[in-house]
Design a protein around this motif. Sequence first.
Motif, PDB file in Angstrom:
ATOM      1  N   LYS A 285      43.611  40.533 -35.455  1.00  0.00           N
ATOM      2  CA  LYS A 285      43.758  41.147 -34.134  1.00  0.00           C
ATOM      3  C   LYS A 285      42.454  41.837 -33.732  1.00  0.00           C
ATOM      4  O   LYS A 285      41.996  41.700 -32.582  1.00  0.00           O
ATOM      5  CB  LYS A 285      44.906  42.147 -34.140  1.00  0.00           C
TER       6      LYS A 285
ATOM      7  N   HIS B 218      46.573  33.176 -32.866  1.00  0.00           N
ATOM      8  CA  HIS B 218      47.504  33.906 -33.734  1.00  0.00           C
ATOM      9  C   HIS B 218      48.320  32.946 -34.596  1.00  0.00           C
ATOM     10  O   HIS B 218      48.474  33.155 -35.806  1.00  0.00           O
ATOM     11  CB  HIS B 218      48.436  34.767 -32.889  1.00  0.00           C
TER      12      HIS B 218
ATOM     13  N   ARG C  15      44.855  33.460 -27.174  1.00  0.00           N
ATOM     14  CA  ARG C  15      45.187  34.463 -28.195  1.00  0.00           C
ATOM     15  C   ARG C  15      46.450  34.061 -28.947  1.00  0.00           C
ATOM     16  O   ARG C  15      46.533  34.207 -30.172  1.00  0.00           O
ATOM     17  CB  ARG C  15      45.360  35.824 -27.534  1.00  0.00           C
TER      18      ARG C  15
ATOM     19  N   ASP D 217      39.999  40.914 -30.561  1.00  0.00           N
ATOM     20  CA  ASP D 217      39.554  41.924 -29.591  1.00  0.00           C
ATOM     21  C   ASP D 217      38.039  41.891 -29.446  1.00  0.00           C
ATOM     22  O   ASP D 217      37.509  41.944 -28.330  1.00  0.00           O
ATOM     23  CB  ASP D 217      40.000  43.322 -30.049  1.00  0.00           C
TER      24      ASP D 217
ATOM     25  N   GLU E 182      46.996  40.174 -40.305  1.00  0.00           N
ATOM     26  CA  GLU E 182      47.313  40.347 -38.886  1.00  0.00           C
ATOM     27  C   GLU E 182      46.424  41.415 -38.260  1.00  0.00           C
ATOM     28  O   GLU E 182      45.888  41.228 -37.156  1.00  0.00           O
ATOM     29  CB  GLU E 182      48.785  40.734 -38.738  1.00  0.00           C
TER      30      GLU E 182
END
Length: 395
Positions: free
Chosen positions: A335, A352, A348, A339, A331
Amino acid sequence: ICKHHRNDGDHSITEDIQLIEQLLIFLYHYYPFAVGSKGYSVFIFNKLKQDEDDGINTATAISILDATPHASNREIYVRLRQSNHLLDNLPAYKNTQIFRIEHVHSLVVHNLEQLGTRLFEDAKPDESGNKVISLLVVGLGRTGSELVKNLAWFTQIEGYTTQIHAFEQDRTAIERFKHRCPGFFDADTPDRHCQIVIHPDMVFGTPAFDRELHSLGQIGFVFVTLGSDQTNISAALDIRMSLARAKLHPPIQAVVRNEEVGNLISNSKSIRGISYDISFIGSFKDIYCLDFITDARNKAEVIRNFTTNGYENLINECLSNEERFRFAKSEILHKNLMDALEITGEARSISHHRRLVNFLLSEGYLPGQTWDDLAKLHPLLVSYDQLPEENRYIT
Protein backbone atom coordinates in the motif's frame (compact mmCIF):
# COMPACT_ATOMS: atom_id res chain seq x y z
CA ILE A 1 20.28 -19.27 25.67
CA CYS A 2 22.76 -19.45 22.80
CA LYS A 3 23.62 -22.86 21.37
CA HIS A 4 26.68 -23.06 19.13
CA HIS A 5 28.09 -25.84 16.98
CA ARG A 6 31.71 -26.10 15.91
CA ASN A 7 31.34 -28.21 12.79
CA ASP A 8 31.51 -25.48 10.15
CA GLY A 9 34.49 -23.59 8.89
CA ASP A 10 32.98 -20.21 7.99
CA HIS A 11 31.82 -19.09 11.45
CA SER A 12 34.53 -17.86 13.84
CA ILE A 13 34.59 -17.37 17.59
CA THR A 14 34.88 -13.63 16.90
CA GLU A 15 31.53 -13.70 15.13
CA ASP A 16 30.04 -15.61 18.09
CA ILE A 17 31.29 -12.90 20.46
CA GLN A 18 29.87 -10.16 18.23
CA LEU A 19 26.52 -11.92 18.18
CA ILE A 20 26.37 -12.26 21.97
CA GLU A 21 27.60 -8.69 22.50
CA GLN A 22 24.76 -7.33 20.37
CA LEU A 23 22.26 -9.40 22.34
CA LEU A 24 23.68 -8.11 25.65
CA ILE A 25 23.58 -4.51 24.38
CA PHE A 26 19.93 -4.97 23.51
CA LEU A 27 19.17 -6.46 26.94
CA TYR A 28 21.08 -3.70 28.71
CA HIS A 29 19.22 -0.89 26.93
CA TYR A 30 15.73 -2.30 26.77
CA TYR A 31 15.58 -4.89 29.57
CA PRO A 32 17.81 -3.56 32.40
CA PHE A 33 16.22 -6.02 34.80
CA ALA A 34 16.84 -9.77 34.68
CA VAL A 35 14.31 -11.45 36.90
CA GLY A 36 12.09 -9.44 39.22
CA SER A 37 8.64 -8.15 39.96
CA LYS A 38 8.42 -6.48 36.57
CA GLY A 39 8.87 -9.79 34.79
CA TYR A 40 11.57 -11.13 32.51
CA SER A 41 12.32 -12.27 28.96
CA VAL A 42 13.95 -15.42 27.65
CA PHE A 43 15.79 -15.31 24.30
CA ILE A 44 16.51 -18.65 22.60
CA PHE A 45 19.05 -18.28 19.79
CA ASN A 46 21.03 -20.69 17.67
CA LYS A 47 23.45 -20.49 14.78
CA LEU A 48 20.91 -22.44 12.77
CA LYS A 49 23.41 -24.23 10.55
CA GLN A 50 21.74 -27.63 10.76
CA ASP A 51 18.24 -28.77 9.92
CA GLU A 52 17.53 -29.99 13.45
CA ASP A 53 18.29 -26.62 15.08
CA ASP A 54 14.70 -25.37 14.71
CA GLY A 55 13.59 -28.45 16.61
CA ILE A 56 16.19 -27.84 19.33
CA ASN A 57 15.00 -24.26 19.86
CA THR A 58 11.33 -25.29 19.88
CA ALA A 59 12.05 -28.08 22.37
CA THR A 60 13.95 -25.62 24.57
CA ALA A 61 10.96 -23.27 24.63
CA ILE A 62 8.59 -26.11 25.53
CA SER A 63 10.95 -27.30 28.27
CA ILE A 64 10.99 -23.83 29.82
CA LEU A 65 7.19 -23.67 29.76
CA ASP A 66 6.86 -27.14 31.29
CA ALA A 67 9.43 -26.45 33.99
CA THR A 68 7.97 -23.09 35.05
CA PRO A 69 4.19 -23.23 34.48
CA HIS A 70 3.47 -20.62 37.17
CA ALA A 71 5.91 -17.94 36.02
CA SER A 72 4.25 -14.56 35.51
CA ASN A 73 4.72 -11.62 33.16
CA ARG A 74 7.17 -13.42 30.93
CA GLU A 75 8.07 -13.23 27.24
CA ILE A 76 9.85 -16.01 25.32
CA TYR A 77 11.51 -15.16 22.01
CA VAL A 78 12.52 -18.12 19.82
CA ARG A 79 14.69 -17.72 16.74
CA LEU A 80 13.64 -20.09 13.96
CA ARG A 81 14.34 -20.42 10.25
CA GLN A 82 11.03 -21.90 9.13
CA SER A 83 7.43 -21.36 10.16
CA ASN A 84 6.63 -23.60 13.10
CA HIS A 85 2.94 -24.35 13.66
CA LEU A 86 3.83 -26.16 16.88
CA LEU A 87 4.63 -22.84 18.56
CA ASP A 88 1.35 -21.38 17.28
CA ASN A 89 -0.58 -24.18 18.94
CA LEU A 90 1.19 -24.41 22.30
CA PRO A 91 -1.25 -24.30 25.23
CA ALA A 92 -1.59 -20.95 26.94
CA TYR A 93 0.53 -20.41 30.03
CA LYS A 94 -0.37 -17.76 32.58
CA ASN A 95 1.12 -14.38 31.61
CA THR A 96 3.58 -15.93 29.16
CA GLN A 97 3.81 -14.76 25.55
CA ILE A 98 5.79 -16.66 22.89
CA PHE A 99 7.26 -14.83 19.91
CA ARG A 100 9.10 -16.27 16.93
CA ILE A 101 12.08 -14.26 15.68
CA GLU A 102 12.61 -14.86 11.98
CA HIS A 103 15.58 -12.61 11.35
CA VAL A 104 15.95 -13.35 7.63
CA HIS A 105 12.34 -12.46 6.81
CA SER A 106 12.56 -9.31 8.95
CA LEU A 107 15.82 -8.34 7.24
CA VAL A 108 14.35 -8.78 3.75
CA VAL A 109 11.09 -6.94 4.53
CA HIS A 110 12.90 -4.03 6.20
CA ASN A 111 15.22 -3.83 3.20
CA LEU A 112 12.34 -3.72 0.70
CA GLU A 113 10.75 -0.99 2.77
CA GLN A 114 13.97 1.04 2.49
CA LEU A 115 14.44 0.38 -1.25
CA GLY A 116 10.84 1.23 -2.15
CA THR A 117 10.56 2.87 -5.57
CA ARG A 118 14.31 2.46 -6.32
CA LEU A 119 13.54 -0.96 -7.78
CA PHE A 120 11.29 0.70 -10.39
CA GLU A 121 13.64 3.50 -11.50
CA ASP A 122 15.44 1.59 -14.27
CA ALA A 123 12.43 -0.35 -15.59
CA LYS A 124 12.43 -0.40 -19.42
CA PRO A 125 9.29 -0.75 -21.61
CA ASP A 126 8.82 -3.97 -23.58
CA GLU A 127 6.99 -4.48 -26.88
CA SER A 128 3.59 -4.43 -25.15
CA GLY A 129 4.31 -1.15 -23.39
CA ASN A 130 4.72 -2.67 -19.92
CA LYS A 131 7.82 -1.61 -18.03
CA VAL A 132 10.09 -4.52 -17.13
CA ILE A 133 11.81 -4.64 -13.72
CA SER A 134 14.90 -6.84 -14.15
CA LEU A 135 16.49 -8.12 -10.94
CA LEU A 136 19.36 -10.52 -10.24
CA VAL A 137 19.73 -12.55 -7.03
CA VAL A 138 23.07 -14.38 -6.71
CA GLY A 139 22.66 -17.26 -4.28
CA LEU A 140 19.49 -19.18 -3.39
CA GLY A 141 20.25 -19.96 0.23
CA ARG A 142 18.01 -18.83 3.07
CA THR A 143 18.36 -15.08 2.42
CA GLY A 144 18.38 -15.38 -1.38
CA SER A 145 15.24 -17.52 -1.43
CA GLU A 146 13.46 -15.11 0.91
CA LEU A 147 14.48 -12.21 -1.33
CA VAL A 148 13.10 -13.86 -4.47
CA LYS A 149 9.79 -14.72 -2.78
CA ASN A 150 9.26 -11.23 -1.38
CA LEU A 151 10.43 -9.40 -4.52
CA ALA A 152 7.79 -11.37 -6.44
CA TRP A 153 4.86 -9.81 -4.53
CA PHE A 154 6.46 -6.46 -3.69
CA THR A 155 6.98 -5.44 -7.35
CA GLN A 156 3.40 -6.21 -8.43
CA ILE A 157 2.22 -2.90 -9.91
CA GLU A 158 -0.11 -2.52 -12.90
CA GLY A 159 1.89 -1.40 -15.93
CA TYR A 160 4.99 -3.28 -14.75
CA THR A 161 6.20 -6.86 -15.10
CA THR A 162 9.05 -8.41 -13.15
CA GLN A 163 11.90 -10.66 -14.23
CA ILE A 164 13.91 -12.21 -11.41
CA HIS A 165 17.05 -14.11 -12.40
CA ALA A 166 18.60 -16.30 -9.72
CA PHE A 167 22.15 -17.67 -10.04
CA GLU A 168 22.89 -20.74 -7.92
CA GLN A 169 25.62 -23.36 -7.89
CA ASP A 170 23.88 -25.95 -5.69
CA ARG A 171 21.17 -27.83 -7.59
CA THR A 172 19.70 -29.07 -4.30
CA ALA A 173 18.98 -25.46 -3.27
CA ILE A 174 17.23 -24.93 -6.61
CA GLU A 175 15.05 -28.01 -6.24
CA ARG A 176 14.23 -27.05 -2.65
CA PHE A 177 13.05 -23.60 -3.77
CA LYS A 178 10.91 -25.06 -6.57
CA HIS A 179 9.39 -27.53 -4.14
CA ARG A 180 8.45 -24.81 -1.64
CA CYS A 181 7.02 -22.43 -4.27
CA PRO A 182 5.78 -24.60 -7.17
CA GLY A 183 3.24 -22.05 -8.38
CA PHE A 184 5.97 -19.70 -9.55
CA PHE A 185 7.00 -22.28 -12.14
CA ASP A 186 3.52 -23.39 -13.29
CA ALA A 187 2.67 -21.74 -16.61
CA ASP A 188 -1.05 -22.02 -15.81
CA THR A 189 -0.85 -19.93 -12.63
CA PRO A 190 -2.80 -16.71 -13.37
CA ASP A 191 -1.84 -13.09 -12.72
CA ARG A 192 1.77 -13.77 -11.81
CA HIS A 193 3.29 -11.02 -13.97
CA CYS A 194 6.57 -12.23 -12.51
CA GLN A 195 8.97 -14.53 -14.32
CA ILE A 196 11.50 -16.31 -12.12
CA VAL A 197 14.39 -17.83 -14.06
CA ILE A 198 16.90 -19.97 -12.14
CA HIS A 199 20.34 -20.41 -13.69
CA PRO A 200 22.03 -23.57 -12.34
CA ASP A 201 25.74 -24.37 -11.95
CA MET A 202 26.70 -20.71 -11.65
CA VAL A 203 30.06 -20.20 -9.91
CA PHE A 204 31.12 -16.56 -9.68
CA GLY A 205 34.57 -15.71 -11.02
CA THR A 206 34.28 -18.13 -13.95
CA PRO A 207 33.86 -17.42 -17.70
CA ALA A 208 30.52 -19.27 -17.67
CA PHE A 209 29.22 -16.97 -14.93
CA ASP A 210 30.28 -13.87 -16.88
CA ARG A 211 28.73 -15.11 -20.12
CA GLU A 212 25.41 -15.82 -18.40
CA LEU A 213 25.54 -12.45 -16.65
CA HIS A 214 26.11 -10.56 -19.91
CA SER A 215 23.33 -12.49 -21.65
CA LEU A 216 20.75 -10.96 -19.28
CA GLY A 217 21.12 -7.53 -20.85
CA GLN A 218 19.75 -4.64 -18.80
CA ILE A 219 19.69 -5.34 -15.03
CA GLY A 220 18.04 -2.92 -12.63
CA PHE A 221 19.38 -4.25 -9.31
CA VAL A 222 21.72 -7.01 -8.10
CA PHE A 223 21.53 -8.81 -4.74
CA VAL A 224 24.45 -10.98 -3.56
CA THR A 225 23.63 -13.59 -0.90
CA LEU A 226 26.13 -16.41 -1.42
CA GLY A 227 27.40 -17.03 2.12
CA SER A 228 30.22 -15.59 4.24
CA ASP A 229 31.22 -11.91 4.28
CA GLN A 230 34.38 -12.59 2.30
CA THR A 231 32.50 -14.58 -0.34
CA ASN A 232 29.77 -11.95 -0.74
CA ILE A 233 32.20 -9.03 -0.94
CA SER A 234 34.41 -10.85 -3.46
CA ALA A 235 31.38 -11.75 -5.57
CA ALA A 236 30.00 -8.19 -5.45
CA LEU A 237 33.31 -6.73 -6.62
CA ASP A 238 33.69 -9.37 -9.33
CA ILE A 239 30.15 -8.77 -10.59
CA ARG A 240 30.76 -5.00 -10.66
CA MET A 241 33.87 -5.53 -12.82
CA SER A 242 32.06 -7.92 -15.16
CA LEU A 243 29.06 -5.60 -15.59
CA ALA A 244 31.34 -2.60 -16.17
CA ARG A 245 32.89 -4.46 -19.11
CA ALA A 246 29.37 -4.73 -20.54
CA LYS A 247 28.81 -0.97 -19.95
CA LEU A 248 26.26 -1.68 -17.20
CA HIS A 249 26.20 -0.11 -13.74
CA PRO A 250 23.19 -1.30 -11.69
CA PRO A 251 23.23 -0.90 -7.91
CA ILE A 252 24.61 -3.96 -6.09
CA GLN A 253 23.63 -4.98 -2.59
CA ALA A 254 25.39 -7.72 -0.62
CA VAL A 255 24.79 -9.35 2.76
CA VAL A 256 27.69 -8.60 5.13
CA ARG A 257 27.63 -9.31 8.87
CA ASN A 258 30.62 -7.15 9.83
CA GLU A 259 29.29 -3.60 9.70
CA GLU A 260 32.73 -1.91 9.77
CA VAL A 261 33.90 -3.89 6.74
CA GLY A 262 30.63 -3.20 4.92
CA ASN A 263 30.89 0.55 5.51
CA LEU A 264 34.50 0.59 4.34
CA ILE A 265 33.68 -1.14 1.05
CA SER A 266 30.47 0.86 0.44
CA ASN A 267 32.46 4.11 0.48
CA SER A 268 35.19 2.78 -1.82
CA LYS A 269 35.90 4.24 -5.25
CA SER A 270 38.06 3.27 -8.17
CA ILE A 271 41.38 4.98 -8.89
CA ARG A 272 39.51 7.41 -11.17
CA GLY A 273 37.02 8.23 -8.42
CA ILE A 274 34.10 6.15 -9.74
CA SER A 275 31.92 4.71 -6.99
CA TYR A 276 31.54 0.94 -6.89
CA ASP A 277 27.89 1.59 -5.91
CA ILE A 278 27.82 -1.43 -3.59
CA SER A 279 25.70 -1.30 -0.44
CA PHE A 280 25.45 -3.82 2.38
CA ILE A 281 22.71 -5.20 4.63
CA GLY A 282 22.47 -7.84 7.33
CA SER A 283 25.07 -6.75 9.91
CA PHE A 284 24.90 -8.20 13.41
CA LYS A 285 23.78 -4.80 14.65
CA ASP A 286 20.90 -4.84 12.14
CA ILE A 287 19.81 -8.40 12.89
CA TYR A 288 19.89 -8.16 16.69
CA CYS A 289 18.27 -4.77 17.06
CA LEU A 290 15.05 -3.48 18.58
CA ASP A 291 13.23 -3.32 15.22
CA PHE A 292 13.60 -7.05 14.62
CA ILE A 293 12.55 -7.94 18.17
CA THR A 294 9.64 -5.53 17.80
CA ASP A 295 8.63 -7.37 14.64
CA ALA A 296 8.15 -10.47 16.76
CA ARG A 297 6.45 -8.71 19.65
CA ASN A 298 4.02 -6.68 17.53
CA LYS A 299 2.69 -9.53 15.39
CA ALA A 300 -0.65 -9.74 17.18
CA GLU A 301 -1.04 -5.95 17.06
CA VAL A 302 -0.23 -5.80 13.33
CA ILE A 303 -2.82 -8.48 12.58
CA ARG A 304 -5.41 -6.92 14.88
CA ASN A 305 -5.02 -3.44 13.36
CA PHE A 306 -4.95 -4.78 9.81
CA THR A 307 -8.19 -3.81 8.07
CA THR A 308 -9.49 -6.68 5.95
CA ASN A 309 -11.37 -5.87 2.78
CA GLY A 310 -13.69 -8.22 0.93
CA TYR A 311 -12.04 -11.46 -0.05
CA GLU A 312 -9.05 -10.93 2.25
CA ASN A 313 -11.23 -12.39 5.00
CA LEU A 314 -11.32 -15.60 2.95
CA ILE A 315 -7.54 -15.52 2.68
CA ASN A 316 -7.10 -15.08 6.43
CA GLU A 317 -9.30 -18.09 7.16
CA CYS A 318 -6.70 -20.51 5.80
CA LEU A 319 -3.46 -18.87 6.97
CA SER A 320 -1.48 -19.75 10.06
CA ASN A 321 -0.59 -17.00 12.56
CA GLU A 322 2.81 -16.49 10.94
CA GLU A 323 1.32 -16.38 7.44
CA ARG A 324 -1.32 -13.88 8.59
CA PHE A 325 1.40 -11.65 10.00
CA ARG A 326 3.44 -11.79 6.79
CA PHE A 327 0.26 -11.21 4.78
CA ALA A 328 -0.56 -8.11 6.84
CA LYS A 329 3.00 -6.81 6.49
CA SER A 330 2.94 -7.36 2.73
CA GLU A 331 -0.33 -5.44 2.48
CA ILE A 332 1.07 -2.50 4.46
CA LEU A 333 4.32 -2.31 2.47
CA HIS A 334 2.57 -2.68 -0.87
CA LYS A 335 0.00 0.00 0.00
CA ASN A 336 2.81 2.42 0.88
CA LEU A 337 4.54 1.57 -2.40
CA MET A 338 1.36 2.24 -4.42
CA ASP A 339 0.98 5.58 -2.62
CA ALA A 340 4.58 6.52 -3.49
CA LEU A 341 4.04 5.55 -7.15
CA GLU A 342 0.64 7.33 -7.18
CA ILE A 343 -1.28 4.24 -8.30
CA THR A 344 -5.02 4.94 -8.16
CA GLY A 345 -8.40 3.64 -9.39
CA GLU A 346 -8.68 0.28 -11.08
CA ALA A 347 -4.90 0.08 -11.55
CA ARG A 348 -4.68 0.02 -7.75
CA SER A 349 -7.24 -2.78 -7.53
CA ILE A 350 -5.40 -4.86 -10.14
CA SER A 351 -2.05 -4.24 -8.45
CA HIS A 352 -3.53 -5.29 -5.12
CA HIS A 353 -4.82 -8.57 -6.53
CA ARG A 354 -1.52 -9.30 -8.26
CA ARG A 355 0.29 -8.75 -4.97
CA LEU A 356 -2.10 -11.11 -3.21
CA VAL A 357 -1.66 -13.84 -5.84
CA ASN A 358 2.13 -13.67 -5.68
CA PHE A 359 2.10 -13.58 -1.89
CA LEU A 360 0.13 -16.83 -1.79
CA LEU A 361 2.50 -18.35 -4.35
CA SER A 362 5.45 -17.32 -2.16
CA GLU A 363 3.83 -19.20 0.73
CA GLY A 364 3.58 -22.35 -1.42
CA TYR A 365 -0.12 -22.17 -2.40
CA LEU A 366 -1.56 -23.46 -5.69
CA PRO A 367 -4.93 -22.81 -7.39
CA GLY A 368 -7.76 -25.10 -6.24
CA GLN A 369 -11.53 -25.40 -6.53
CA THR A 370 -11.84 -25.09 -2.72
CA TRP A 371 -9.34 -23.94 -0.14
CA ASP A 372 -7.36 -26.62 1.62
CA ASP A 373 -4.84 -25.48 4.23
CA LEU A 374 -3.14 -28.88 4.38
CA ALA A 375 -2.65 -29.18 0.62
CA LYS A 376 -2.18 -25.39 0.33
CA LEU A 377 -4.84 -24.88 -2.34
CA HIS A 378 -6.94 -21.72 -2.67
CA PRO A 379 -9.81 -20.83 -5.06
CA LEU A 380 -8.94 -17.12 -5.24
CA LEU A 381 -5.71 -17.81 -7.12
CA VAL A 382 -7.41 -16.64 -10.31
CA SER A 383 -6.93 -13.74 -12.68
CA TYR A 384 -8.40 -10.36 -11.75
CA ASP A 385 -11.01 -10.68 -14.51
CA GLN A 386 -12.34 -13.88 -12.93
CA LEU A 387 -12.91 -12.33 -9.49
CA PRO A 388 -16.54 -11.71 -8.51
CA GLU A 389 -17.33 -8.00 -8.44
CA GLU A 390 -17.85 -8.01 -4.66
CA ASN A 391 -14.37 -9.45 -4.16
CA ARG A 392 -12.56 -6.71 -6.06
CA TYR A 393 -10.56 -4.41 -3.87
CA ILE A 394 -11.09 -0.78 -4.93
CA THR A 395 -9.92 2.11 -2.79
